[in-house]
Write an enzyme that holds these catalytic residues in place. Structure first.
Site, short mmCIF file in Angstrom:
data_model
loop_
_atom_site.label_atom_id
_atom_site.label_comp_id
_atom_site.label_asym_id
_atom_site.label_seq_id
_atom_site.Cartn_x
_atom_site.Cartn_y
_atom_site.Cartn_z
N GLU A 69 0.83 -1.22 0.00
CA GLU A 69 0.00 0.00 0.00
C GLU A 69 0.86 1.26 0.00
OE1 GLU A 69 -2.14 0.53 3.69
OE2 GLU A 69 -3.61 1.86 2.76
N HIS B 5 -4.68 8.32 0.95
CA HIS B 5 -3.27 8.57 0.63
C HIS B 5 -3.13 9.06 -0.82
CE1 HIS B 5 -2.16 6.81 4.40
NE2 HIS B 5 -2.74 5.67 4.11
N ARG C 79 -10.17 11.85 5.61
CA ARG C 79 -10.24 10.54 6.26
C ARG C 79 -11.57 10.29 6.98
NH1 ARG C 79 -4.83 7.07 7.53
NH2 ARG C 79 -5.60 5.45 6.21
N ASP D 41 -5.27 3.25 -1.45
CA ASP D 41 -6.07 3.88 -0.39
C ASP D 41 -6.39 5.30 -0.87
OD1 ASP D 41 -6.66 5.49 1.92
OD2 ASP D 41 -5.76 3.97 3.21
N GLU E 33 -11.54 2.58 5.80
CA GLU E 33 -10.56 2.82 6.88
C GLU E 33 -10.71 4.30 7.25
OE1 GLU E 33 -6.02 1.34 7.42
OE2 GLU E 33 -6.38 2.72 5.80
C1 LER Z 1 -2.23 3.86 7.30
O1 LER Z 1 -2.49 5.19 7.10
C2 LER Z 1 -3.02 2.99 6.40
O2 LER Z 1 -3.64 3.45 5.46
C3 LER Z 1 -3.01 1.54 6.67
O3 LER Z 1 -3.81 0.87 5.76
C4 LER Z 1 -1.58 1.05 6.65
O4 LER Z 1 -1.27 -0.02 7.40
MN MN Z 2 -5.01 2.26 4.25
#
Ligand code: LER
Ligand code: MN
Length: 271
Positions: A152, A188, A217, A185, A246
């Site tokens: 990731e 990010h 987030r 993700d 997440e």
């Molecule tokens: C951390 O910010 C994240 O996105 C997790 O999935 C990483 O372990």
């Molecule tokens: Mn993540």
């Protein structure tokens, strides 16, 4: 079109962006009740997982586990695939071998996110080489059990190593194992990718898992990301696996969990 999952963890988890924390059974019941098809499990210590108990709860609620998250092993214990302390690096590899063992009967992916370490003060090319060696070892374990690891890209404030899809692809090609794929993700990506949709297309079929969170987030729909565009690219490239949320438990865990599924279902209905 895509199945939906929520990342869940124990109440002591130090990572904030997990909306459902507490007794595993309570988290799993809540995700099931709200309509999720899977739960991504995040544990600090894989040796403390009671797999029989876990499988019983999952069977009771008929939920899948798309992935096991491993970042808490770094945040709680500093186990890292690039640590200059060889005992911490070995521990990270051993922990991943244990995660892989747990993932096999669950048919789950294993996440390589924060467990690669923050890599502060280590030259990036050196950290890249160390990570490559560590991943080769982990891939051997993954290959022998038929488990896939997903690397990731993480934003620059969490690690200096592999912030963008392009860098993760370089590592995937270097390690060259069928059992190493990508996890993207959206949180990010919003920080690091010039154009999220282009990076998704670049990664294409190598994407095996997706974390969703909005630009801040929070639950998808509570920030400024264009999920209609992101999900339509994922559809175009033939992605068919999970969107796993997440997210921060804001304004509260139940509202965030419910808002995620309602919003993503609405978007998927328009694709
Ligand atoms: C951390 O910010 C994240 O996105 C997790 O999935 C990483 O372990
Ligand atoms: Mn993540």
């Amino acid at each position: 079109m895509f199945k939906l999952s929520m990342v869940v963890s124990i109440k002591e988890a130090v990572f904030e962006s997990i909306a459902l924390k507490g007794r595993l059974e309570d988290c799993i019941r809540k995700a099931y009740t709200m309509g999720y098809e899977g739960v991504e499990l995040s544990f600090p210590n894989p040796w403390k997982v009671d797999i029989r108990h876990l499988k019983r709860i999952l069977a009771d609620y008929d939920l899948e586990v798309p992935a096991l998250s491993t970042g808490l092993s770094y945040l709680h214990y500093k186990w890292s695939l690039t640590s200059t302390d060889s005992s911490l690096r070995s521990k990270a590899i051993e922990a991943l071998e244990k995660y892989i063992e747990l993932a096999e009967p669950l048919n789950a992916l294993v996440v390589i996110g924060l467990i690669r370490g923050e890599c502060k003060g280590i030259p990036t090319d050196k950290a890249f080489n160390t990570l490559e060696q560590s991943l080769r070892e982990c891939c051997r374990a993954a290959e022998s059990r038929g488990v896939t690891l997903v690397l990731e890209p993480l934003n620059r404030y969490e690690t200096r190593l592999i912030n963008r899809v392009e860098e993760a692809l370089k590592m995937v090609h270097r390690v060259s194992s069928d059992n190493l794929r990508l996890l993207v993700d959206t949180f990010h990506m919003n920080i690091e990718e010039p154009i999220i949709e282009d990076s998704l297309r670049l990664a294409g079929k190598l994407i095996a898992h997706v974390h969703v969170a909005d630009s801040n987030r929070l639950a998808p729909g509570m920030g400024h990301l264009d999920f209609k565009s992101i999900l339509s690219v994922l559809k175009d490239i033939g992605y068919k696996n999970y969107l796993s949320a997440e997210i921060l438990p804001i304004p509260d865990p139940d509202t965030a969990t419910r808002a995620t599924i309602e919003y993503l279902r609405k978007i998927m209905a328009c694709l």
